[in-house]
Design a protein around this motif. Structure first.
Motif, PDB file in Angstrom:
ATOM      1  N   ALA A  37      -2.436  -7.951  30.444  1.00 12.18           N
ATOM      2  CA  ALA A  37      -3.478  -8.414  31.357  1.00 12.18           C
ATOM      3  C   ALA A  37      -4.038  -9.764  30.929  1.00 12.18           C
ATOM      4  O   ALA A  37      -4.522 -10.542  31.773  1.00 12.18           O
ATOM      5  CB  ALA A  37      -4.601  -7.381  31.427  1.00 12.18           C
ATOM      6  N   ASP A  38      -3.977 -10.067  29.634  1.00 10.36           N
ATOM      7  CA  ASP A  38      -4.485 -11.350  29.147  1.00 10.36           C
ATOM      8  C   ASP A  38      -3.670 -12.520  29.682  1.00 10.36           C
ATOM      9  O   ASP A  38      -4.156 -13.655  29.716  1.00 10.36           O
ATOM     10  CB  ASP A  38      -4.456 -11.395  27.615  1.00 10.36           C
ATOM     11  N   LEU A  39      -2.416 -12.272  30.056  1.00 10.27           N
ATOM     12  CA  LEU A  39      -1.526 -13.340  30.499  1.00 10.27           C
ATOM     13  C   LEU A  39      -1.631 -13.605  31.994  1.00 10.27           C
ATOM     14  O   LEU A  39      -0.967 -14.504  32.515  1.00 10.27           O
ATOM     15  CB  LEU A  39      -0.069 -12.991  30.162  1.00 10.27           C
ATOM     16  N   GLY A  40      -2.455 -12.838  32.683  1.00  9.27           N
ATOM     17  CA  GLY A  40      -2.479 -12.900  34.142  1.00  9.27           C
ATOM     18  C   GLY A  40      -3.332 -13.995  34.725  1.00  9.27           C
ATOM     19  O   GLY A  40      -3.335 -14.204  35.934  1.00  9.27           O
ATOM     20  N   GLY A  41      -4.091 -14.711  33.903  1.00  9.06           N
ATOM     21  CA  GLY A  41      -4.960 -15.761  34.410  1.00  9.06           C
ATOM     22  C   GLY A  41      -4.180 -16.979  34.849  1.00  9.06           C
ATOM     23  O   GLY A  41      -2.949 -17.036  34.736  1.00  9.06           O
ATOM     24  N   PRO A  42      -4.881 -17.997  35.345  1.00  8.86           N
ATOM     25  CA  PRO A  42      -4.198 -19.227  35.780  1.00  8.86           C
ATOM     26  C   PRO A  42      -3.422 -19.872  34.634  1.00  8.86           C
ATOM     27  O   PRO A  42      -3.949 -20.031  33.528  1.00  8.86           O
ATOM     28  CB  PRO A  42      -5.356 -20.125  36.239  1.00  8.86           C
ATOM     29  N   ALA A  43      -2.182 -20.218  34.885  1.00 10.97           N
ATOM     30  CA  ALA A  43      -1.327 -20.879  33.898  1.00 10.97           C
ATOM     31  C   ALA A  43      -0.951 -22.258  34.421  1.00 10.97           C
ATOM     32  O   ALA A  43      -0.995 -22.505  35.631  1.00 10.97           O
ATOM     33  CB  ALA A  43      -0.064 -20.052  33.637  1.00 10.97           C
ATOM     34  N   PRO A  44      -0.577 -23.175  33.528  1.00  6.99           N
ATOM     35  CA  PRO A  44      -0.134 -24.500  33.987  1.00  6.99           C
ATOM     36  C   PRO A  44       1.077 -24.386  34.905  1.00  6.99           C
ATOM     37  O   PRO A  44       1.832 -23.409  34.847  1.00  6.99           O
ATOM     38  CB  PRO A  44       0.231 -25.221  32.680  1.00  6.99           C
TER      39      PRO A  44
END
Length: 504
Positions: free
Chosen positions: A91-98
């Protein structure tokens, strides 16, 4: 009976940052393993990378301009691997990414990766004291370089990003009391830096194991000089030509050459070889050993500086006003061979190469580089870079990370006369769509035991895919593969040519 010749082989030049991923930059996750699988499927035995050291936006994100010659680049740490290893939750990886497009946005990637690594450290911190792998890593690397790098990184943040040459005197001079206070007051921040490095080296070790399982070796890259604003110069000022105020007395560069009419003014501090000789070049050999621990063969950048190096007064605007100074030469390489008997080095012997450089390389049996783009012109008959003049103890390239892509070179740099000379050499004028593969074929048929092909040439890409333009300070190092570029058909085509020319 004469010894059997070493087998012919080939490989692909592609930096880790150029791999596809969902996080804005190539990393050491699944795409890296898939690339190694592609190398195996296409008959390649080598993967050549650029330096793995940390990069900085202020230095154009160049892997050759780093705050540490020993540390690993946190931007290459795979978020998906952090989740798989339990340091983060999915879930930590689900935020906005470049953006995951075909160019790296280094500033956006840095902000994103720093936030994830800070979260991973906060989650790990309560159990780090009992983590045996982390403890072993710190015990092994701490005294050699890790503690200095952690102190440098934390101090630089505390000083608002100012270079160490502008820090308060006690910190510039590394006074024991000042460093003891730092270790007492900033223990968590120092551990965060150490933890990030542990993650990097753990993921790199896992990727190396995958390479070994697929029969793929790593060709690493060792930059010759550190930046002035680096943990290396701050921690070891006696190794460099600095004045009593710790300012460079001369800086590094190269005279006018193929890439620049005014030379290249790098600005790095240069080594005090006489001082380093007194302890048997211990610092230099430690960094060489460090690089040999994370690669199977290491390209020694700017090899010619071991014979003689170009120095420039520190306030010159270009490199034209410099002069040659004798390097440590055979004495240094004898010390290196005593420590590393096989001396698994590849000499970057490009640029202004004189007889003393050639003799030094040959005396120690080091392969040099032969770049076809430099050899296929009007003087091809005499050029050491032309195919027919390649020797077995060399590495053939279509081009390097500093060259245009082969298609870009064909379209934008050769001109009509150059293309006519190339056609004369090949016996036909290659079509636009076949120009890059005509160069690939030449490299693979070279007498050189090893041929290395930039990934851009396998894909037939033009100058928009160029990795670096020397003497141009911005817009470099950002090209990336597409997620579906490396197809089974491409692997089959490359494997066929490698079999044809005895390299598979």
């Amino acid at each position: 009976m004469a010894p059997a010749p070493r087998p012919r082989a080939s490989g692909v030049l592609l930096h880790v940052t150029s791999l596809p991923s969902a996080y804005g930059i190539g990393d050491m996750g699944s795409a890296a393993r898939e690339f190694v699988d592609f190398l195996h499927a296409s008959g390649q035995r080598w993967w050549q990378i650029l330096p793995l050291n940390p990069t900085e936006a202020v230095m154009g994100s160049s892997p050759y301009s780093s705050p540490s010659l020993f540390a690993g680049n946190p931007l290459l740490i795979s978020p998906e691997a952090l989740a798989a290893e339990g340091w983060l939750r999915l879930a930590d990886l689900g935020g906005p990414a470049p953006d995951g497009g075909d160019r790296v946005d280094f500033e956006a990637v840095q902000a994103h990766r720093e936030a994830l690594l800070a979260l991973a450290f906060e989650r790990a911190r309560p159990r780090l004291g009992a983590h045996q792998g982390f403890a072993r890593f710190v015990a092994t690397h701490g005294p050699a370089w890790l503690d200095d790098y952690a102190c440098f990184t934390v101090l630089k943040a505390r000083q608002g990003g100012a270079p160490w040459t502008a820090w308060p005197e006690a910190l510039r001079r590394r006074e024991p009391g000042a460093l003891a206070a730092l270790r007492r007051d900033e223990a968590p921040a120092l551990d965060a830096v150490r933890f990030t490095q542990y993650l990097f080296f753990s993921q790199w070790a896992a990727l190396r194991r995958h390479c070994a399982a697929r029969g793929v070796g790593i060709i690493g890259d060792l930059p010759f000089y550190p930046c002035l604003d680096s943990a290396d110069v701050w921690a070891h000022p006696h190794c460099f030509q600095l004045d009593p105020e710790l300012r460079p007395t001369v800086v590094a560069g190269v005279p006018p050459d193929y890439f620049s009419a005014t030379g290249q003014l790098w600005g790095n501090p240069v080594y005090d070889w006489e001082a380093q000789a007194k302890d048997g070049y211990s610092w230099w050999l430690s960094r060489l050993g460090h690089n040999l621990a994370w690669a199977d063969l290491v390209r020694l950048d700017h090899f010619r500086a071991l014979a003689a190096y170009w120095v420039v007064p520190p306030h010159e605007a270009t490199a034209q006003g410099g002069w040659w100074v004798p390097g440590p030469g055979a004495e240094f390489l004898r010390a290196a061979r005593a420590r590393f008997p096989e001396l698994p080095l590849l000499a970057e012997d490009l640029g202004l190469i004189t007889d003393d450089v050639i003799a030094l390389r040959e005396d120690f049996g080091l392969p040099g580089m032969r770049v076809l783009q430099f050899g296929l012109g009007p003087d091809a008959g005499e050029s050491t870079n032309a195919l027919h003049n390649h020797c077995r103890a060399s590495v053939a390239y279509t081009g390097t990370h500093d060259n245009n892509t082969s298609l870009g070179w064909f379209l934008d740099e050769l001109g009509d006369a150059g293309r006519a000379a190339l056609a004369d050499y090949l016996g036909h004028m290659p079509a636009r769509d076949d120009a890059a593969w005509a160069m690939v074929r030449l490299a693979l048929m070279s007498p050189a035991r090893l041929a290395v092909l930039p990934a851009q040439d396998l894909l037939g890409l033009d100058s928009r895919a160029r990795m670096n333009t020397p003497a141009v300070p911005s817009g470099n190092w950002a090209w990336r593969l597409g997620p579906r570029d490396l197809t089974p058909a491409l692997a089959q085509r490359l494997r066929h040519l490698c079999r044809l020319y005895g390299r598979a």
